[in-house]
Design a protein around this motif. Structure first.
Motif, PDB file in Angstrom:
ATOM      1  N   THR A   1       9.970   0.730   2.190  1.00 14.65           N
ATOM      2  CA  THR A   1      10.566  -0.506   1.686  1.00 14.65           C
ATOM      3  C   THR A   1       9.599  -1.676   1.829  1.00 14.65           C
ATOM      4  N   TRP A   2       8.894  -1.721   2.953  1.00 15.45           N
ATOM      5  CA  TRP A   2       7.913  -2.795   3.166  1.00 15.45           C
ATOM      6  C   TRP A   2       6.837  -2.746   2.089  1.00 15.45           C
ATOM      7  N   PHE A   3       6.326  -1.567   1.793  1.00 14.49           N
ATOM      8  CA  PHE A   3       5.290  -1.455   0.764  1.00 14.49           C
ATOM      9  C   PHE A   3       5.848  -1.807  -0.606  1.00 14.49           C
ATOM     10  N   GLY A   4       7.108  -1.450  -0.859  1.00 14.53           N
ATOM     11  CA  GLY A   4       7.714  -1.826  -2.129  1.00 14.53           C
ATOM     12  C   GLY A   4       7.715  -3.326  -2.320  1.00 14.53           C
ATOM     13  N   GLY A   5       8.033  -4.072  -1.261  1.00  8.57           N
ATOM     14  CA  GLY A   5       8.019  -5.524  -1.332  1.00  8.57           C
ATOM     15  C   GLY A   5       6.615  -6.068  -1.518  1.00  8.57           C
ATOM     16  N   GLU A   6       5.640  -5.480  -0.826  1.00 11.79           N
ATOM     17  CA  GLU A   6       4.258  -5.929  -0.965  1.00 11.79           C
ATOM     18  C   GLU A   6       3.722  -5.669  -2.366  1.00 11.79           C
ATOM     19  N   ASN A   7       4.083  -4.514  -2.926  1.00 10.12           N
ATOM     20  CA  ASN A   7       3.607  -4.182  -4.274  1.00 10.12           C
ATOM     21  C   ASN A   7       4.189  -5.136  -5.316  1.00 10.12           C
ATOM     22  N   LYS A   8       5.435  -5.546  -5.127  1.00  8.10           N
ATOM     23  CA  LYS A   8       6.035  -6.517  -6.048  1.00  8.10           C
ATOM     24  C   LYS A   8       5.312  -7.860  -5.964  1.00  8.10           C
ATOM     25  N   LYS A   9       4.997  -8.268  -4.726  1.00  7.51           N
ATOM     26  CA  LYS A   9       4.257  -9.528  -4.551  1.00  7.51           C
ATOM     27  C   LYS A   9       2.913  -9.441  -5.261  1.00  7.51           C
ATOM     28  N   ARG A  10       2.255  -8.297  -5.102  1.00 13.71           N
ATOM     29  CA  ARG A  10       0.928  -8.106  -5.689  1.00 13.71           C
ATOM     30  C   ARG A  10       1.015  -8.136  -7.215  1.00 13.71           C
ATOM     31  N   ALA A  11       2.062  -7.542  -7.770  1.00 15.33           N
ATOM     32  CA  ALA A  11       2.195  -7.464  -9.225  1.00 15.33           C
ATOM     33  C   ALA A  11       2.461  -8.834  -9.834  1.00 15.33           C
ATOM     34  N   THR A  12       3.103  -9.726  -9.083  1.00 17.43           N
ATOM     35  CA  THR A  12       3.450 -11.041  -9.637  1.00 17.43           C
ATOM     36  C   THR A  12       2.454 -12.132  -9.229  1.00 17.43           C
ATOM     37  N   ALA A  13       1.475 -11.723  -8.409  1.00 14.46           N
ATOM     38  CA  ALA A  13       0.498 -12.732  -7.951  1.00 14.46           C
ATOM     39  C   ALA A  13      -0.397 -13.192  -9.087  1.00 14.46           C
TER      40      ALA A  13
ATOM     41  N   TYR B   1      -3.027  -4.780   7.225  1.00  9.79           N
ATOM     42  CA  TYR B   1      -4.454  -4.450   7.195  1.00  9.79           C
ATOM     43  C   TYR B   1      -4.715  -3.305   6.221  1.00  9.79           C
ATOM     44  N   LEU B   2      -3.886  -2.269   6.295  1.00  7.94           N
ATOM     45  CA  LEU B   2      -4.088  -1.107   5.427  1.00  7.94           C
ATOM     46  C   LEU B   2      -3.915  -1.471   3.956  1.00  7.94           C
ATOM     47  N   ALA B   3      -2.965  -2.345   3.663  1.00 10.34           N
ATOM     48  CA  ALA B   3      -2.750  -2.770   2.281  1.00 10.34           C
ATOM     49  C   ALA B   3      -3.885  -3.661   1.787  1.00 10.34           C
TER      50      ALA B   3
ATOM     51  N   TRP C   1      -6.563  -0.078   0.589  1.00  8.10           N
ATOM     52  CA  TRP C   1      -5.936   0.387  -0.651  1.00  8.10           C
ATOM     53  C   TRP C   1      -4.600   1.101  -0.448  1.00  8.10           C
ATOM     54  N   ALA C   2      -3.975   0.984   0.717  1.00  4.62           N
ATOM     55  CA  ALA C   2      -2.683   1.648   0.925  1.00  4.62           C
ATOM     56  C   ALA C   2      -1.605   0.958   0.096  1.00  4.62           C
ATOM     57  N   MET C   3      -0.822   1.756  -0.644  1.00  2.00           N
ATOM     58  CA  MET C   3       0.235   1.207  -1.495  1.00  2.00           C
ATOM     59  C   MET C   3       1.601   1.827  -1.234  1.00  2.00           C
ATOM     60  N   THR C   4       1.639   2.900  -0.465  1.00  2.82           N
ATOM     61  CA  THR C   4       2.907   3.572  -0.190  1.00  2.82           C
ATOM     62  C   THR C   4       2.974   3.950   1.286  1.00  2.82           C
ATOM     63  N   ALA C   5       4.174   4.316   1.716  1.00  2.00           N
ATOM     64  CA  ALA C   5       4.339   4.778   3.092  1.00  2.00           C
ATOM     65  C   ALA C   5       3.483   6.011   3.347  1.00  2.00           C
ATOM     66  N   GLU C   6       3.430   6.915   2.380  1.00  2.44           N
ATOM     67  CA  GLU C   6       2.626   8.123   2.569  1.00  2.44           C
ATOM     68  C   GLU C   6       1.155   7.788   2.770  1.00  2.44           C
TER      69      GLU C   6
END
Length: 509
Positions: free
Chosen positions: A497-509, A463-465, A469-474
Motif C-alpha cells: 500500500t505504501w508503494f502504491g501511494g508513492e507510485n501515484k505521487k510519482r505519476a502526478t509529479a 531510500y529504496l524507492a 528503483w524499488a516500485m513494489t513490495a516485492e
C-alpha cells in the motif's frame, strides 16, 4: 529513481537485460566513457540473478568435470569481489561430511588441494580435515558421520550486487530503465533503431544506439528471434534451480556441502540470521522463465537430501519460502546430464557497422570478467579504450576503510546506539556506507517514520524507492532485502500500500 544523466534518444551502447551480466557490462562501459542505456523488462535482478545460491565461489564440483579454467577464473574473482563489495560479499567456511560410498577421501583431498592453489588464494583460509565427532560443526549431524573437510568460499547478496552495479552506472553518467522491454531492434546503417515499451504503461519510445548488447539471460535466444528477427544456432540449455528456506537448522555460522546419492551436491547455508537456505536442484526447463516455481518434487528432493545428514529432519511443512530461477547454459557438447553442462560463458559478436554482442551463459562469480571481456570486444568499434578498472573501484556502499566490515559495523553501532543490534547488522550488510544516507539525521527509531514490522521502517522504503528503483513490495522485501521472511501477510500488504501511494505521487509529479 531518476537518472543523473541527461535523458537522450541516442547512446553508444544499449544493454538489454538487467541481471548481473547486463548490469556488469553497463557499469564497465559507462566507466570507459561510453554513453550507456540499460533496459530490463521487469525489476532489476527480477529473475535468474535473484534466484542463485548466493555464493561467490570457484565451483568445487566443477573440478569433477575438468573445468579447471573456469574454476581458476572464479577463484581469482572471489577476492576481487570481496574487495569492491565487502558489505554484501563475505567469507564462508564450508563443512563437507565424508561419505566413502559416494566419493573416496583421496579424491576430495586432491580436489581441495587444487581448490586451495588454482586461484592464488590470499585472504581466505585453506582447507583442512576435521573430526566431526569432536568439531562443533558435527553436532547437528547424524552420529554416523565421523570425518569431514572444511574449505572456504564466499557469500553474496546476489540481487543487491545487481542493483549496486546499476547505481554505479548512473553515477558514471549512464541511464537505467527497469520495467522497459525491448520490443524491436533494426539496423539502420551504422546504428540501431531500438523500440522500447514501458511494461507498466505500454508507452513506446524509439532510441538510437551505435551498438546493442543482448544480455537477456534465459531470453537471450528469444530476443534475437523475436525482437531482431535473427536466428541463432547456439546450443542453449534452460535449467531450473530451486531453493527452500527453513528455520535455522544449526546455530553456528559455517555452511555445509552435502554429497547426494545422484552425484550432485546440496548446500545448507545460514540465511538472514534466523533461517537456513537449502539448494539447489538442476532440472531441464521449458516454458516462460518468469513463471518458474519450485515443484513439490523439488522441495521433497531437497528435504530428503539434507535429512540424510542432519539429526533433525525437515519436511515440506517446515519450508517458509521457496524461490526458483532459470539459467541459460551454453554448451556445445551433447550432454544429457544438465548438472554437467558448463557454467562458463560465450560471447558472440556480430561486428558489422552497428555491432551486436550476445551473451550466453555465465555465473555470478565471473560476471565482472565477463563484462570486461564483453566491453573489450565492442570498445574498439566505438572508439573506447581497452582497460580493466572495475576491480579497483568499490561499488556503492563498499568504500569501507580497509574493507573491514566488522570495524565499520562497530562504528555504526557506536554512532547510532539506538539501533537494535540485529537491525544494525542487516542494514550494514545490505547497504554498507550507504546506511548513513538512509538514516540521515535520525536520532531514534521514531525518526525513521512508519514501522511496518520486524525492523523495517519508512526511511528504508523511501531510500529504496529514491535510489534503488524499488516500485513494489516485492522489489523491496524480497529482492533488495529479505525482510519479507520476518513480516506477516498484513505487514507485507501495508508495504504494498505504501508503494502504491508513492507510485501515484510519482505519476502526478
Amino acid at each position: 529513481m531518476s537518472s543523473t544523466a541527461e535523458h537522450s534518444d541516442s547512446y553508444d551502447v544499449i544493454v538489454v537485460g538487467g541481471g548481473i551480466n547486463g548490469a556488469g557490462i553497463a557499469r564497465d562501459a559507462a566507466g570507459r566513457g561510453l554513453k550507456v542505456l540499460l533496459v530490463e523488462q521487469g525489476d532489476l535482478a527480477n529473475y535468474t540473478s535473484s534466484a542463485s545460491t548466493k555464493l561467490v565461489h570457484g565451483g568445487l564440483r566443477y573440478l569433477e568435470y575438468y573445468e579447471f579454467r573456469l574454476v581458476q577464473k572464479a577463484l581469482k574473482e572471489r577476492e576481487v569481489l570481496m574487495g569492491i563489495a565487502p558489505h554484501i560479499i563475505w567469507p564462508l567456511r564450508f563443512v563437507m561430511p565424508h561419505v566413502k560410498e559416494l566419493r573416496p577421501a583421496w579424491m576430495i583431498r586432491m580436489g581441495l588441494f587444487l581448490y586451495d592453489h588454482l586461484g592464488g588464494r590470499k585472504k581466505l583460509p585453506g582447507s583442512k580435515g576435521i573430526n566431526l565427532q569432536q568439531h562443533y560443526a558435527g553436532q547437528p549431524l547424524d552420529d554416523s558421520l565421523r570425518k569431514g573437510f572444511m574449505y572456504s568460499d564466499c557469500w553474496v547478496q546476489d540481487s543487491r550486487l545487481v542493483v549496486l552495479n546499476c547505481m554505479d552506472v548512473e553515477a558514471r553518467g549512464g541511464r537505467v530503465l527497469p520495467r522497459t522491454r525491448c520490443t524491436g531492434a533494426q539496423r539502420n546503417g551504422d546504428s540501431w533503431q531500438v523500440e522500447l515499451t514501458d511494461t507498466t504503461t505500454d508507452q513506446k519510445q524509439t532510441i538510437q544506439a551505435r551498438s546493442v548488447v543482448n544480455a537477456a539471460g534465459p531470453w537471450v535466444a528469444r530476443l534475437l528471434s523475436d525482437a531482431m528477427q535473427r536466428n541463432d544456432d547456439k546450443d542453449v540449455h534452460l535449467v531450473k534451480g530451486s531453493h527452500i528456506v527453513v528455520p535455522s537448522m544449526f546455530e553456528h555460522e559455517d555452511s555445509y556441502l552435502f554429497q547426494n546419492n545422484d552425484g550432485r551436491v546440496i548446500f545448507a547455508i545460514p540465511y538472514e540470521q534466523h533461517f537456513t537456505l537449502i539448494g539447489t536442484t538442476d532440472v531441464a526447463y521449458e516454458g516462460n522463465p518468469a513463471e518458474a516455481t519450485a515443484s513439490d518434487e523439488e522441495i521433497q528432493y531437497l528435504c530428503d537430501a539434507v535429512n540424510r545428514y542432519f539429526k533433525r529432519e525437515i519436511t515440506p511443512a517446515d519450508v517458509v519460502w521457496t524461490y526458483s530461477g532459470v539459467r541459460a547454459l551454453y554448451d556445445e557438447s551433447e550432454e544429457d546430464n544438465v548438472s554437467a553442462v558448463s557454467r562458463d560463458y560465450s560471447l558472440d559478436l556480430d561486428d558489422s557497422a552497428a555491432p551486436l554482442l550476445s551473451v550466453f551463459g555465465g555465473k555470478i562469480t565471473t560476471y565482472r570478467t565477463l563484462a570486461r571481456q564483453a566491453v573489450d570486444r565492442i570498445a574498439p568499434l566505438l572508439g573506447a579504450e581497452i582497460t580493466d578498472w572495475t576491480g579497483d573501484q568499490p561499488l556503492p556502499g563498499g568504500d569501507i576503510p580497509n574493507g573491514d566490515f566488522e570495524a565499520y559495523l562497530d562504528a555504526l553501532r557506536q554512532s547510532r546506539p539506538w539501533l537494535p543490534e540485529d537491525m544494525a547488522w542487516r542494514l550494514a550488510r545490505n547497504y554498507g556506507t550507504e546506511t548513513e544516507r538512509m538514516l540521515g539525521s535520525a536520532a531514534s527509531l521514531d525518526d525513521l517514520g512508519e514501522h511496518f514490522g520486524a525492523d523495517l521502517y519508512e526511511a528504508e522504503l523511501r531510500y529504496l524507492a529514491q535510489y534503488e528503483w524499488a516500485m513494489t513490495a516485492e522489489d523491496a522485501i524480497w529482492r533488495r532485502t529479505k525482510v519479507g521472511l520476518m513480516l506477516d501477510e498484513n505487514q507485507r500488504q501495508r508495504v504494498g500500500t505504501w508503494f502504491g501511494g508513492e507510485n501515484k505521487k510519482r505519476a502526478t509529479a
